[in-house]
Design a protein around this motif. Structure first.
Motif, PDB file in Angstrom:
ATOM      1  N   UNK A   1      -3.341  19.891   6.886  1.00 31.05           N
ATOM      2  CA  UNK A   1      -3.154  21.131   6.145  1.00 31.05           C
ATOM      3  C   UNK A   1      -1.869  21.027   5.330  1.00 31.05           C
ATOM      4  N   UNK A   2      -1.952  21.349   4.043  1.00 28.98           N
ATOM      5  CA  UNK A   2      -0.788  21.387   3.160  1.00 28.98           C
ATOM      6  C   UNK A   2      -0.578  22.819   2.701  1.00 28.98           C
ATOM      7  N   UNK A   3       0.687  23.263   2.735  1.00 31.50           N
ATOM      8  CA  UNK A   3       0.988  24.642   2.344  1.00 31.50           C
ATOM      9  C   UNK A   3       2.320  24.691   1.602  1.00 31.50           C
ATOM     10  N   UNK A   4       2.573  25.810   0.945  1.00 29.11           N
ATOM     11  CA  UNK A   4       3.816  26.065   0.216  1.00 29.11           C
ATOM     12  C   UNK A   4       4.019  25.025  -0.888  1.00 29.11           C
ATOM     13  N   UNK A   5       5.136  24.270  -0.818  1.00 34.03           N
ATOM     14  CA  UNK A   5       5.446  23.261  -1.835  1.00 34.03           C
ATOM     15  C   UNK A   5       5.403  21.856  -1.235  1.00 34.03           C
ATOM     16  N   UNK A   6       4.597  21.661  -0.239  1.00 29.36           N
ATOM     17  CA  UNK A   6       4.547  20.388   0.483  1.00 29.36           C
ATOM     18  C   UNK A   6       4.050  19.250  -0.413  1.00 29.36           C
ATOM     19  N   UNK A   7       4.520  18.037  -0.071  1.00 27.35           N
ATOM     20  CA  UNK A   7       4.068  16.824  -0.752  1.00 27.35           C
ATOM     21  C   UNK A   7       3.581  15.829   0.286  1.00 27.35           C
ATOM     22  N   UNK A   8       2.391  15.287   0.047  1.00 27.13           N
ATOM     23  CA  UNK A   8       1.813  14.334   0.988  1.00 27.13           C
ATOM     24  C   UNK A   8       1.109  13.207   0.255  1.00 27.13           C
ATOM     25  N   UNK A   9       1.348  11.986   0.736  1.00 20.87           N
ATOM     26  CA  UNK A   9       0.621  10.826   0.220  1.00 20.87           C
ATOM     27  C   UNK A   9       0.061  10.066   1.409  1.00 20.87           C
ATOM     28  N   UNK A  10      -1.200   9.687   1.317  1.00 23.91           N
ATOM     29  CA  UNK A  10      -1.823   8.903   2.382  1.00 23.91           C
ATOM     30  C   UNK A  10      -2.569   7.733   1.769  1.00 23.91           C
ATOM     31  N   UNK A  11      -2.202   6.530   2.217  1.00 20.45           N
ATOM     32  CA  UNK A  11      -2.868   5.307   1.790  1.00 20.45           C
ATOM     33  C   UNK A  11      -3.610   4.746   2.995  1.00 20.45           C
ATOM     34  N   UNK A  12      -4.894   4.591   2.881  1.00 19.22           N
ATOM     35  CA  UNK A  12      -5.700   4.085   3.990  1.00 19.22           C
ATOM     36  C   UNK A  12      -6.490   2.869   3.508  1.00 19.22           C
ATOM     37  N   UNK A  13      -6.273   1.729   4.168  1.00 20.33           N
ATOM     38  CA  UNK A  13      -6.912   0.483   3.754  1.00 20.33           C
ATOM     39  C   UNK A  13      -7.646  -0.155   4.921  1.00 20.33           C
ATOM     40  N   UNK A  14      -8.915  -0.453   4.714  1.00 22.67           N
ATOM     41  CA  UNK A  14      -9.682  -1.265   5.661  1.00 22.67           C
ATOM     42  C   UNK A  14      -9.938  -2.606   4.995  1.00 22.67           C
ATOM     43  N   UNK A  15      -9.466  -3.672   5.617  1.00 26.30           N
ATOM     44  CA  UNK A  15      -9.545  -5.017   5.055  1.00 26.30           C
ATOM     45  C   UNK A  15     -10.514  -5.853   5.897  1.00 26.30           C
ATOM     46  N   UNK A  16     -11.679  -6.106   5.341  1.00 23.28           N
ATOM     47  CA  UNK A  16     -12.685  -6.927   6.014  1.00 23.28           C
ATOM     48  C   UNK A  16     -12.460  -8.382   5.599  1.00 23.28           C
ATOM     49  N   UNK A  17     -11.715  -9.096   6.436  1.00 20.05           N
ATOM     50  CA  UNK A  17     -11.253 -10.446   6.120  1.00 20.05           C
ATOM     51  C   UNK A  17     -12.395 -11.447   6.246  1.00 20.05           C
ATOM     52  N   UNK A  18     -12.287 -12.541   5.503  1.00 18.59           N
ATOM     53  CA  UNK A  18     -13.298 -13.601   5.582  1.00 18.59           C
ATOM     54  C   UNK A  18     -13.418 -14.102   7.027  1.00 18.59           C
ATOM     55  N   UNK A  19     -14.648 -14.129   7.527  1.00 18.38           N
ATOM     56  CA  UNK A  19     -14.893 -14.521   8.910  1.00 18.38           C
ATOM     57  C   UNK A  19     -15.216 -13.365   9.822  1.00 18.38           C
ATOM     58  N   UNK A  20     -15.160 -12.136   9.276  1.00 16.34           N
ATOM     59  CA  UNK A  20     -15.396 -10.944  10.101  1.00 16.34           C
ATOM     60  C   UNK A  20     -16.844 -10.488  10.039  1.00 16.34           C
ATOM     61  N   UNK A  21     -17.775 -11.403  10.020  1.00 18.56           N
ATOM     62  CA  UNK A  21     -19.189 -11.050   9.877  1.00 18.56           C
ATOM     63  C   UNK A  21     -19.640 -10.113  10.990  1.00 18.56           C
TER      64      UNK A  21
END
Length: 369
Positions: free
Chosen positions: A236-256
């Motif tokens: 939940x964001x309210x008032x003058x809030x600032x939010x950044x979210x970086x979400x990364x799923x890395x399916x590396x070679x070999x992860x069959x």
């Protein structure tokens, strides 16, 4: 006569914190955050360092910030859970944000063992301070690890919350994060599913109000075969809030045979908030499944109408969403000390009457026991 002057604490600027593996366009200003932190000299201190194998664990905030935490921690703490042991008592990392505490912790969970790691960041002072917690975890074959993080610090404080996890074959990791308050929060977690059939289930709940800033980075690297990653964020964001979210799923070679899913839901209660959501799927393998998405916006008119028809004002209806988040954090709190911190914050946000309802509903006393 000259007046005595207090020597100012040296400061250091940490750049490119919480940088995701794959960056977006720089003009969006969503790739990282820069912090100015104190730089205390530890020259001459006797310092216990973690075993060298912890140095190879990727942490969510990045190398520069990790190195700063290690240099500023008064000491390092190492905890080992023996093979096959089911540790009942949680491993608690208690961070006093008012005092600007910095903690460096390494946890080794041996094969087939079970353990719970709790990070409790608390503070209520109006004084400016910088605190940090660095937790690195190694989960060996078939180990089970639960990580609970609670951050409820003062509005003038900044906190760095960093976690790095390595999971071997068959290991199971469950992460629950509750970011409730702090002036500036930088939180990063990186999980490497190295072994076959390793799994992480990660939930993150956040409440950002006033002029608070929350910068969050989640990275899951799926290296083993048939691994599973489920990442769910909401807040939940309210008032003058600032939010950044970086979400990364890395399916590396070999992860069959691996599957990764990430989904964020952002509720905005004010027109003056700033939200940056950067979901990313990286893939270098054919036989995998990757999914991500985000839902961002205010409460829908149908939902508001439903609540208003039952006698609630708009303000009361919005408060229900905040109460639900704090209620969930209170239920998840594993110790009386953590519950006390959550309750104190609930009183600040919701008032004494609603906080008392939460206490009564869970059958607790004022100390959270």
């Amino acid at each position: 006569m000259m007046e005595d002057q207090t020597t100012a604490t040296p400061e250091l600027t940490l750049e490119r914190i919480n940088t995701p593996p794959a960056q977006t366009w720089n003009y969006l200003r969503a790739n990282d955050i820069t912090l100015t932190v104190p730089q205390l000299s530890r020259k001459g201190d006797v310092y216990f360092a973690l075993p060298r194998l912890f140095e190879g664990i990727e942490c969510g905030v990045g190398q520069e910030a990790t190195a700063w935490v290690v240099s500023q921690a008064a000491d390092a703490r190492y905890v080992e859970v023996r093979a096959g042991e089911r540790r009942e008592e949680p491993i608690v990392v208690d961070v006093d944000a008012d005092a600007g505490e910095v903690h460096d912790v390494g946890v080794m969970v041996r094969a087939g063992a079970e353990a719970c790691v709790v990070v409790n960041v608390h503070g209520a002072s109006d004084e400016q301070a910088t605190s940090a917690a660095l937790v690195r975890i190694i989960a060996e074959r078939n180990a089970t690890v639960r990580v609970l993080e609670f951050v409820a610090a003062g509005a003038s404080q900044q906190h760095i919350e960093s976690v790095g996890i390595q999971a071997a074959s068959g290991a199971r990791v469950v992460v629950q994060q509750y970011f409730l308050s702090t002036g500036t929060l930088v939180a990063g977690i990186a999980t490497s599913l190295d072994g076959d059939h390793a799994r992480i289930d990660h939930t993150c709940r956040y409440l950002v109000r006033g002029h608070e800033v929350a910068d969050i980075n989640h990275v899951v690297r799926q290296r083993g075969r048939n691994t599973r990653a489920n990442v769910r964020e909401s807040g939940v964001l309210d008032d003058h809030a600032k939010k950044a979210l970086r979400a990364t799923i890395d399916l590396v070679h070999g992860s069959s045979g691996s599957e990764g899913t990430e989904l964020e839901s952002v509720l905005m209660l004010s027109d003056d908030v700033t939200n940056k959501t950067v979901p990313t799927i990286l893939c270098d393998e054919d036989d995998v499944s990757g999914n991500h998405g985000a839902t961002i916006g205010p409460v829908g008119p149908e939902q508001f109408q439903y609540l208003c028809d039952r006698g609630l004002s708009r303000q009361e209806a919005e408060a229900l969403y905040v109460r639900a988040l704090l209620d969930e954090a209170l239920i998840a709190a594993p110790t009386p000390e953590v519950r006390t911190c959550v309750l104190r914050h609930a009183r600040t946000v919701l008032g004494d009457e609603v906080a008392n309802d939460l206490v009564e509903g869970l059958g607790l006393n004022e100390e959270g026991a």
